[in-house]
Design an enzyme around this catalytic site. Structure first.
Site, short mmCIF file in Angstrom:
data_model
loop_
_atom_site.label_atom_id
_atom_site.label_comp_id
_atom_site.label_asym_id
_atom_site.label_seq_id
_atom_site.Cartn_x
_atom_site.Cartn_y
_atom_site.Cartn_z
N HIS A 1 -2.12 1.06 7.66
CA HIS A 1 -2.51 1.06 6.10
C HIS A 1 -2.47 2.81 4.95
O HIS A 1 -2.69 3.86 5.95
CB HIS A 1 -4.04 0.60 5.73
CG HIS A 1 -4.02 0.80 4.13
ND1 HIS A 1 -3.66 0.01 3.83
CD2 HIS A 1 -5.09 1.27 3.56
CE1 HIS A 1 -4.10 -0.17 2.44
NE2 HIS A 1 -5.57 0.67 1.96
N CYS B 1 1.08 -1.08 -0.37
CA CYS B 1 -0.01 0.04 0.02
C CYS B 1 0.90 1.15 0.27
O CYS B 1 0.48 2.26 -0.59
CB CYS B 1 -1.15 0.07 1.00
SG CYS B 1 -0.63 -0.22 2.84
#
Length: 485
Positions: free
Chosen positions: A420, A50
């Site tokens: 994230h 990510c």
């Protein structure tokens, strides 16, 4: 019971047939999302990638960077002996960014960026797709690798070839040199610098004799700003971080050559004296502001026990950013400055210095008034989603020279050990008007893409901010004539 089971079987078969028909007619759900107007492809998460996906989405929203990659990779188009997509980082990166900015036709709604990790391994960067990494560190890896590629593949131009210097677009094969031997390669680094390249100035002044040391220049590709301590009742803004970055600091016990010289002149017998040590004031400024400005907000802090902690406080930022106050200007001698002011007194408008609009400090403002504009602290009523900047509302910033527009925001959710990365970015402009800037924002988390509002973007806890400089018509005409750039 048998009839009921039979009926349920018939119903299940009908439902399966309907689902198959919908798939054939309209395609999968992700494909329908992709076909919505204004959306961009997502990126496949290869494990814990990510950090890479969010950075690529942010870079793809910077048209100046994509344009620079196109001009930089033009030198490889002449070599068609073997495929070069997986040999050069610039070509691989350009292909991905063009696809993410909808400049290349692709039928896939989710792209695979594993080719970028493969080419980085050829540049001796071992980046695992199954370990959590930092998006800002990857940004430094990309910019430094592009600079290494530029150094290995220079555009050959000799200083004595005046014609090619005046017309740098001429290829090397068309250059004819009237010399017996081969010319050594000379690379033009200034014209091939990526648009994130900028320069910091470091200025030191002696507090005793006010002697100024020579200005030192250092390069940067992003501004890493620490978040100062919060004050109760006052929101933290991007201006606070920028002011903290350039704030002056005292450096003690520094040898001052000028103080030593003055002390030596007072001694008649010519006796040797010790070097005079005084306190200097160090000041940072931005010597050269880049076309694309990447701002990194440092959210890493350390506890008293030495454990890493993440700072979650919100730092306010705006859609537009004025950087004039942080720009370094070459100092002018006082006598020369007085003559210049007298000569241009009629041409200089009130509230300006040297013909350039200067933002007044808080001390210069009348009592009871505050600055109407501050980066990250203006009223929400001035946040305009149409892509225009309300310059008329801010008299002290009516004609900023270094004005930037927000293009993307990278946000990190989680703590220092796991988390994230997601990206807010502008939607690509329409093909009918590719020069325009879209006012539609997108929220992207790997392969998930949805529309977002500007208010949602400005409310996020930014980790990386991508701004692009906005030039006025007058600046476009005189851009090549500005000596300080």
């Amino acid at each position: 019971r048998y009839k009921a089971m039979k009926n349920w079987g018939v119903i299940g078969g009908v439902a399966a047939a309907l689902a198959a028909g919908m798939y054939v007619l309209w395609g999968p759900i992700t494909e329908r999302k992709r076909r919505r107007k204004g959306l961009v492809p997502g990126l496949l998460n290869l494990g814990n990638t990510c950090f890479m996906n969010s950075l690529l989405q942010g870079l793809s929203s910077c048209p100046s960077f994509i344009k620079w990659l196109e001009e930089f990779t033009a030198q490889y188009k002449t070599d068609r002996q073997q495929p070069t997509e997986h040999r050069y980082l610039s070509l691989t990166l350009l292909q991905l960014l063009r696809a993410l900015s909808c400049q290349e036709a692709t039928e896939d709604d989710v792209l695979d960026a594993s080719c970028l990790l493969e080419v980085l391994r050829m540049y001796r960067w071992q980046i695992s797709s199954f370990e959590e990494q930092d998006a800002h560190e990857l940004f430094h890896v990309l910019t430094s690798s592009l600079e290494d590629e530029r150094d290995r593949q220079p555009r050959v131009t000799h200083l004595f070839d005046v014609h090619s210097l005046e017309q740098p677009e001429i290829t090397q094969k068309q250059i004819s040199c009237r010399t017996r031997g081969s010319l050594p390669p000379v690379s033009n680094h200034w014209k091939s610098q990526h648009p994130f390249h900028g320069r910091l100035t470091s200025n030191m002044v002696c507090k005793h004799c006010e002697h100024q040391s020579p200005v030192r220049y250092d390069t940067f590709d992003s501004l890493s700003l620490s978040i100062p301590a919060a004050v109760w009742g006052r929101p933290m803004t991007l201006d606070h971080c920028l002011h903290h970055f350039i704030s002056s600091e005292s450096v003690k016990d520094v040898v001052c050559d000028n103080c030593t010289k003055i002390q030596a002149e007072g001694i008649l017998n010519g006796q040797s004296i010790e070097n005079q040590r005084t306190t200097f004031v160090k000041q940072l400024k931005l010597g050269k502001l880049p076309q694309c400005l990447c701002i990194h907000l440092q959210r890493l802090s350390w506890s008293n026990q030495g454990t890493p902690l993440k700072r979650h406080e919100h730092v306010q930022f705006n859609e537009f950013l004025i950087m004039d106050i942080y720009k370094y200007h070459i100092p002018v001698h006082k006598s020369s400055q007085n003559e210049l002011n007298q000569k241009n007194s009629e041409e200089t408008t009130p509230g300006t210095k040297e013909g350039i609009t200067a933002k007044p400090s808080d001390a210069e403002l009348p009592s009871g008034t505050k600055p109407l504009f501050m980066n990250g602290a203006c009223s929400s009523s001035f946040l305009m989603s149409s892509g225009t900047f309300p310059l008329a509302a801010f008299p002290e910033c009516s004609s900023p020279v270094y004005l930037y527009r927000l293009m993307a925001v990278v946000v990190h959710h989680g703590d220092m050990h796991s988390g994230h990365f997601v990206t807010y970015r502008r939607s690509p402009p329409s093909p009918k008007n590719p020069v325009s800037v879209s006012s539609q924002w997108l929220w992207i988390s790997d392969d998930t893409v949805r529309k977002a509002s500007l208010q949602e973007v400005l409310s996020s806890s930014a980790y990386l901010l991508f701004y692009e400089r906005v030039h006025s018509r007058v600046q476009h005409q005189s851009l090549e004539l500005r000596a300080e750039e």
